[in-house]
Design a protein around this motif. Structure first.
Motif, PDB file in Angstrom:
ATOM      1  N   GLN A   1       0.994  -1.161  -0.099  1.00 51.97           N
ATOM      2  CA  GLN A   1      -0.011  -0.054  -0.017  1.00 51.97           C
ATOM      3  C   GLN A   1       0.933   1.343   0.090  1.00 51.97           C
ATOM      4  N   ASN A   2       1.976   1.278   0.808  1.00 49.84           N
ATOM      5  CA  ASN A   2       2.961   2.327   0.692  1.00 49.84           C
ATOM      6  C   ASN A   2       3.678   2.571  -0.720  1.00 49.84           C
ATOM      7  N   MET A   3       3.679   1.539  -1.424  1.00 53.94           N
ATOM      8  CA  MET A   3       4.109   1.448  -2.750  1.00 53.94           C
ATOM      9  C   MET A   3       3.030   2.402  -3.570  1.00 53.94           C
ATOM     10  N   LEU A   4       2.072   2.021  -3.287  1.00 54.06           N
ATOM     11  CA  LEU A   4       0.821   2.799  -4.284  1.00 54.06           C
ATOM     12  C   LEU A   4       0.800   4.206  -3.830  1.00 54.06           C
ATOM     13  N   LEU A   5       1.116   4.604  -2.404  1.00 53.79           N
ATOM     14  CA  LEU A   5       0.987   6.019  -2.048  1.00 53.79           C
ATOM     15  C   LEU A   5       2.042   6.736  -2.920  1.00 53.79           C
ATOM     16  N   HIS A   6       3.249   6.086  -3.044  1.00 51.74           N
ATOM     17  CA  HIS A   6       4.137   6.946  -3.917  1.00 51.74           C
ATOM     18  C   HIS A   6       3.736   7.262  -5.324  1.00 51.74           C
ATOM     19  N   TYR A   7       3.213   6.364  -5.863  1.00 54.98           N
ATOM     20  CA  TYR A   7       2.632   6.394  -7.085  1.00 54.98           C
ATOM     21  C   TYR A   7       1.550   7.570  -7.240  1.00 54.98           C
ATOM     22  N   PHE A   8       0.253   7.617  -6.355  1.00 53.81           N
ATOM     23  CA  PHE A   8      -0.558   8.833  -6.169  1.00 53.81           C
ATOM     24  C   PHE A   8       0.276   9.910  -6.119  1.00 53.81           C
ATOM     25  N   GLU A   9       1.116   9.983  -5.130  1.00 48.52           N
ATOM     26  CA  GLU A   9       1.767  11.387  -4.902  1.00 48.52           C
ATOM     27  C   GLU A   9       2.711  11.825  -6.222  1.00 48.52           C
ATOM     28  N   ARG A  10       3.158  10.820  -6.786  1.00 47.23           N
ATOM     29  CA  ARG A  10       4.111  11.276  -8.125  1.00 47.23           C
ATOM     30  C   ARG A  10       3.471  11.397  -9.326  1.00 47.23           C
TER      31      ARG A  10
END
Length: 400
Positions: free
Chosen positions: A204-213
């Motif tokens: 999920q934290n991987m996914l958060l990086h994509y959402f941010e960037r």
């Protein structure tokens, strides 16, 4: 010349975005219903298959390497103290007491032959019962789902692996009468259950990086879909006893996760401001959680979300370019220290304090590093991805 340079930069950005999108869509699957509504996000690398033996092999090999160190090094205790308390001012008081307990825990494992212990038929039976029941649970409750956009209680209601763990621990007590064996097997069961569950948060934290960037349109999502995915991710982190927080998530579902994310982002930024004067150089702000810095002459990536440990409020070092194995070494030692605590005859309250001390160095820090892994995944940096994978000290992360 300037135009040519700009063209090169533009081409690099295009290639980077293309790699990022390819990486995202290879990993994350957007599941829509018949009307086109996005209902789930799945991570293709989180599989239904489960075997406990990768963890058994991991802890056995880690222990044997550490036993070799104990036998070969005359300064072993000093090495462990340096590993856990690098800052001079952390050498005393409660921190020092707990470090002494970690050292005692490690030494209690010096004569443990885990390979022989795990050959016992009763031990194998307990481990295989646990393995079978966890497999059944994973088949019934899809482990690849990391966000469920249409259900504000989806993860709050799913505590099924803990029920399997409770059953397996009770079964172990019936089958294993020798206390050191029972303690060791109980540790393997508890750690396995924790590591299985925590894969979801890492991803999920991987996914958060994509959402941010990345722009949501490039991810083939709408802004409102991204917001709902944020909410599902943060809903999954609500502890079972926090009924009030579960109600809050339901009431504010459209914005619950976004508010949580940016609250975390602001806290991380404030921490960087307050501690920034201690760094001699500032590099790239990787994402909401990570920053490249130079600290005491050492090039490192620091974790702005999690502190170094219970008694050290500095941002945790997530990776050192100058000492690349140090974080992995520390986590391996702490994992063994936690096992060794079960062999010490100390007061239960003191044992709990020591356990919390050990966990404070790596449990949350490791999970947050999912966002750092995604950063290097986007860059197609296989070396750093492999380094971070090893640092998870999670042998169930076979498909990262």
């Amino acid at each position: 010349m300037i135009k040519k340079s700009l063209a090169i930069v533009a081409a690099f950005i295009f290639v980077s975005n293309a790699l990022a999108l390819e990486s995202f869509h290879n990993r994350f699957k957007l599941i829509r219903d018949d009307s086109g509504k996005l209902v789930e996000i799945r991570d293709a690398s989180l599989t239904f298959k489960f075997s406990i033996w990768p963890y058994v092999n991991h802890i056995t090999e880690t222990l044997e390497r550490e036993q070799d160190r104990m036998n070969q090094k005359s300064n072993y205790e000093a090495e462990i103290e340096d590993l856990l308390a690098e800052e001079a001012y952390l050498a005393g008081d409660k921190n020092s007491e707990n470090i002494e307990r970690v050292i005692l825990s490690l030494k209690s494992l010096q004569g443990l032959d885990l390979r022989v212990m795990l050959q016992d038929e009763s031990v194998k039976e307990v481990l295989e019962v646990f393995q079978t029941k966890i497999t059944e649970v994973l088949q019934a409750f899809n482990p690849s789902i990391i966000a469920r956009l249409d259900n504000p209680s989806f993860f709050y209601q799913r505590n099924v692996t803990y029920q399997v763990l409770t059953f397996a621990l009770n079964f172990a007590k019936k089958k294993l009468s020798h206390l050191p064996v029972l303690n060791t097997v109980s540790f393997i069961l508890m750690e396995s259950e924790r590591l299985i569950n925590q894969r979801r948060m890492y991803h999920q934290n991987m996914l958060l990086h994509y959402f941010e960037r990345m722009d949501e349109a490039e991810l083939k999502m709408t802004a409102s879909e991204v917001d709902l995915a944020y909410s599902s991710i943060y809903e999954s982190r609500i502890p079972w006893f926090a009924v009030w927080e579960s109600k809050n998530a339901k009431k504010n579902w459209a914005n619950y996760g976004v508010n949580k994310f940016f609250q975390e982002f602001r806290m991380a930024t404030n921490k960087l401001r307050s501690k920034g004067g201690l760094y001699t150089q500032m590099g790239e702000r990787v994402n909401y959680a990570f920053q490249e810095v130079v600290y005491k002459g050492e090039s490192v990536i620091v974790n702005l979300v999690d502190k170094e440990s219970m008694f050290n409020s500095m941002p945790a070092v997530a990776y050192s370019f100058d000492r690349p194995n140090r974080v992995l070494r520390k986590r391996s030692v702490l994992q063994l220290g936690q096992l060794g605590l079960s062999f010490l005859t100390i007061n239960g309250t003191i044992k709990d304090m020591a356990t919390n001390f050990i966990k404070s160095f790596y449990e949350n820090q490791t999970l947050t590093e999912g966002a750092l892994y995604a950063h290097f995944d986007i860059q197609n940096n296989e070396f750093m991805k492999n380094e971070l994978k090893k640092q998870t000290v999670n042998p169930f992360e076979t498909s990262l």
